[in-house]
Design a protein around this motif. Structure first.
Motif, short mmCIF file in Angstrom:
data_model
loop_
_atom_site.label_atom_id
_atom_site.label_comp_id
_atom_site.label_asym_id
_atom_site.label_seq_id
_atom_site.Cartn_x
_atom_site.Cartn_y
_atom_site.Cartn_z
N GLY A 77 -14.15 55.15 -45.60
CA GLY A 77 -15.55 54.71 -45.61
C GLY A 77 -15.66 53.23 -45.28
N TRP A 111 -19.00 51.52 -44.37
CA TRP A 111 -19.93 51.13 -45.44
C TRP A 111 -19.24 50.22 -46.46
CZ3 TRP A 111 -20.00 56.87 -44.88
CH2 TRP A 111 -20.96 57.27 -43.94
N GLU A 148 -16.74 50.84 -48.26
CA GLU A 148 -16.44 51.54 -49.52
C GLU A 148 -15.01 51.28 -49.98
OE1 GLU A 148 -19.52 55.32 -49.18
OE2 GLU A 148 -17.51 55.56 -48.39
N LYS A 161 -24.23 64.84 -46.62
CA LYS A 161 -24.71 63.45 -46.69
C LYS A 161 -25.49 63.24 -47.98
CE LYS A 161 -23.77 62.27 -42.27
NZ LYS A 161 -24.32 63.12 -41.25
N THR A 189 -28.74 57.56 -49.49
CA THR A 189 -28.07 56.48 -48.75
C THR A 189 -27.77 56.84 -47.30
OG1 THR A 189 -25.90 57.28 -49.38
CG2 THR A 189 -26.92 55.70 -50.87
N ARG A 226 -25.12 58.10 -46.43
CA ARG A 226 -23.66 58.06 -46.28
C ARG A 226 -23.08 59.45 -46.55
NH1 ARG A 226 -21.91 52.83 -49.87
NH2 ARG A 226 -23.17 51.28 -48.81
#
Ligand SMILES: Cc1cc2nc3c(=O)[nH]c(=O)nc-3n(C[C@H](O)[C@H](O)[C@H](O)COP(=O)(O)OP(=O)(O)OC[C@H]3O[C@@H](n4cnc5c(N)ncnc54)[C@H](O)[C@@H]3O)c2cc1C
Length: 614
Positions: free
Chosen positions: A67, A70, A72, A118, A122, A124
């Protein structure tokens, strides 16, 4: 030699030969075409790549996704995580290399049509845990296979590869492989300067929990038959961490996965009396492994250890507390769907045993050990690392090349890199293929030469079990037990019994020691002698015969490695009763083995562990 005279030999020439069309093999085939537009890329698979490999029936989660888009996680975080879980011992260069490339592979899957869940708020990918994202994965494998099919010059399905071929002009260089078509019985000689082995892990080398009417039900795929290890071992490639077999905590009798239960449904475990038990074993575990027990997350093997000790103390079975979570209809649906996407058998087992997790907390158990390199374990071949990141001692050639020239690997095949899972295996296939293409290009016009006498002899060896059966069958009038041949199933059961009793399987509570291992090796040696007398009634059984040969060689490797490492590094995976403690002073290292096929001897050595990430 009636059987041989009518058998066709088919010759296939390629620049890059990929053995095994699972996750890593599909990744390798796809990427080889990208870098080698004008090259001849061949993928050979014993099943059909459409639905082959451990991912065949689909998955519910992709377990390795950083990720990074983003912010992450970063690749370094994943290296720290895998290192912690494997009690300090991973090839950090290889792990980092996969982690930095894995996200782009997942993005490709989505582009090719894989539905990834998803988060509606968000946007994501929906996380199941820190590293896992959730997918509608029933068609995961067909989607990935389509990309490989389109990239390959040709995919040869239904061909079991039995041996690698060596170059007759240069020592320690691969030149191709041989195998047979499991439907037609044709013998195949594949000639290629670069060979990528991506043939999956190994189940059924230890006696499984499910026997008799349940036989064939295992956690790792029953068709994962150790070719990934046996092929390189026979070619003289060095192997690493083969002692690091994995034991999984799973739902009892169906091997149903527990990840989504812990991570998404937030269920937890308790002993037979409804009590938390892990803290009971904290001091005991600390005594064995020191502060590894204080790490977060607690290493997988140590969580197994607490379960095993609690059961030994008479407070089993351990149960998953599902009754609370399943009161929520959404979680109940997720709980069932988790199996329907991946391990349908678990839902069937529960139905057949009157277990409704809304009303009954189901039992957990620990599995028999498996050998593999892509899950929470890192057995496999010793590979050269990435040029920009590997310490010099880990670099002797091209990225992911084994200690044999031209021989590459990916996925379960490559050792030292745990937690790559489906996506990381695919990414590693891509990495290996890019390097293999460079290797081929650097060779220029030079090509290795296969030795005709070698493959003609192998043709005889490969079909010998059918000859044994045809001749020996006349000695008995009924039944399956013959004085002159051994059926593959009987050989398999003998192997599983040896490994179980002497090399730390379920029957021995994962316990072994030097005298047991010594005897285990003697018995494996006798089994190997008898394998010359395998009998195969048809081509299907011939495949079983060669799967058994591969399993036995991998088992021998596991046993030698287990003997060499004089400590208990991973309590909960296995125990050396004569060296019960983790010993960082002497054994904070990799174990390496090399098999000499002429002498049948194994050479063992240590290799340093370099911590590259702080
Ligand atoms: C029950 C289970 C659950 C899992 N859950 C997840 C999950 O939720 N998320 C996740 O990301 N990963 C999961 N994994 C892990 C993932 O499936 C593996 O990491 C991945 O498939 C390994 O890729 P591979 O290419 O090395 O092996 P595989 O994908 O198994 O491919 C090996 C291929 O080689 C072929 N082959 C073997 N021997 C020969 C031979 N001699 N000749 C020719 N072909 C041969 C096989 O038929 C197979 O197609 C799970 C695995 C299992 C078994």
């Amino acid at each position: 030699m009636g059987l041989l005279s009518g058998r066709k030999t088919i010759y296939v020439d390629s620049d890059v030969l990929v053995i095994g069309g699972g996750m890593a093999g599909c990744g390798a085939t796809y990427e080889a075409r990208y870098w080698g537009r004008d090259l001849n890329i061949v993928c050979v698979e014993k099943a059909n790549i459409e639905r082959s490999g451990a991912v065949a029936q689909g998955l519910y989660a992709i377990n390795c996704y950083m990720g990074m888009q983003w912010d992450e996680n970063q690749p370094e975080d994943h290296v720290r995580y895998a290192r912690n879980d494997l009690m300090g011992l991973v090839r950090e260069d290889l792990g980092y290399d996969i982690a930095r490339h894995v996200d782009s592979s997942v993005h490709k899957f989505e582009e090719w049509g894989l539905p990834i869940m998803k988060d509606p708020e968000t946007g994501r990918y929906m996380r199941e845990g820190k590293w896992q994202i959730m997918i509608h994965g029933e068609s995961y494998k067909p989607i990935v296979a389509e990309a490989a099919r389109k990239a390959a010059s040709k995919v040869y399905n239904r061909i079991m590869v039995t041996h690698l071929l060596m170059d007759k002009t240069k020592a320690n260089r691969v030149a191709g492989a041989v195998g047979f078509n499991v439907r037609t019985g044709d013998f195949y000689v594949f000639r290629a300067p670069a060979v990528i082995v991506a043939a999956g892990g190994a189940s059924h080398i230890y006696n499984p929990r499910s026997v008799g009417e349940g036989m064939g039900r295992t956690w790792y795929a029953p068709w994962s038959s150790a070719s990934a290890y046996a092929l390189p071992i026979l070619a003289g490639a060095k192997m690493t961490q083969m002692e690091n077999r994995i034991v999984l905590t799973r739902f009892k009798d169906g091997y149903g996965p527990v990840g989504a239960y812990f991570l998404h449904l937030k269920t937890y475990t308790e002993n037979a009396y409804g009590n938390e038990y892990e803290s009971n074993w904290y001091e005991n575990t600390k005594e064995l492994v020191g502060d590894y027990i204080d790490r977060h997350p607690v290493p997988t093997c140590l969580r197994n250890h607490a379960i095993l000790e609690e059961i030994k103390a008479g407070r089993g079975p351990i149960r998953m507390v599902t009754k609370e979570a399943f009161q929520d209809p959404h979680k109940e649906t997720i709980g069932w769907e988790n199996f329907l996407g991946m391990t349908i058998g678990q839902a069937v087992v529960w139905a057949s045993q009157n277990i409704d997790p809304k009303h009954t907390n189901p039992e957990l158990t620990t599995s028999e050990p498996y050998v593999m390199g892509s899950h929470a374990t890192c057995s496999g071949a010793w590979a050269s690392g990435p040029e920009d990141y590997a310490p010099s001692e880990y670099q002797w050639g091209y990225n992911r090349m084994m200690t044999v020239d031209g021989l590459f690997g990916a996925g379960d095949t490559i050792g030292g890199t745990a937690h790559k899972f489906s996506s990381g295996s695919f990414a590693e296939g891509r990495i290996a293929a890019k390097a293999a293409v460079n290797y081929v290009k650097d060779l220029g016009k030079e090509r290795p030469k296969v030795n005709e006498a070698e493959y003609e002899n192998l043709k005889k060896v490969v079909f010998q079990p059918m000859e044994n059966y045809e001749v020996g069958r006349n000695e008995i009038v009924a039944g399956t037990v013959s004085p002159s041949y051994l059926l593959p199933l009987h050989g398999l059961q003998r192997l599983e019994k040896i490994m179980d009793e002497y090399v730390g399987g379920i029957g021995a509570h994962y316990m072994t020691n030097e005298p047991l291992l010594t005897r285990g090796l003697e018995l494996l040696g006798m089994l190997k002698e008898d394998l010359d007398n395998l009998g195969a009634e048809d081509l299907h059984q011939l495949q079983r015969a060669w799967e058994l040969q591969h399993r036995v060689l991998a088992s021998e490797s596991v046993t030698h490695h287990t003997m060499f490492r004089e400590e208990t590094r991973w309590p909960g995976y296995y125990y050396r009763g004569d060296h019960m403690k983790l010993d960082d002073e002497d054994w904070h290292c990799f174990t390496l083995s090399q098999y000499d096929r002429e002498s049948g001897e194994w050479a063992m050595e240590k290799a340093p562990v370099y911590h590259i990430v702080d």
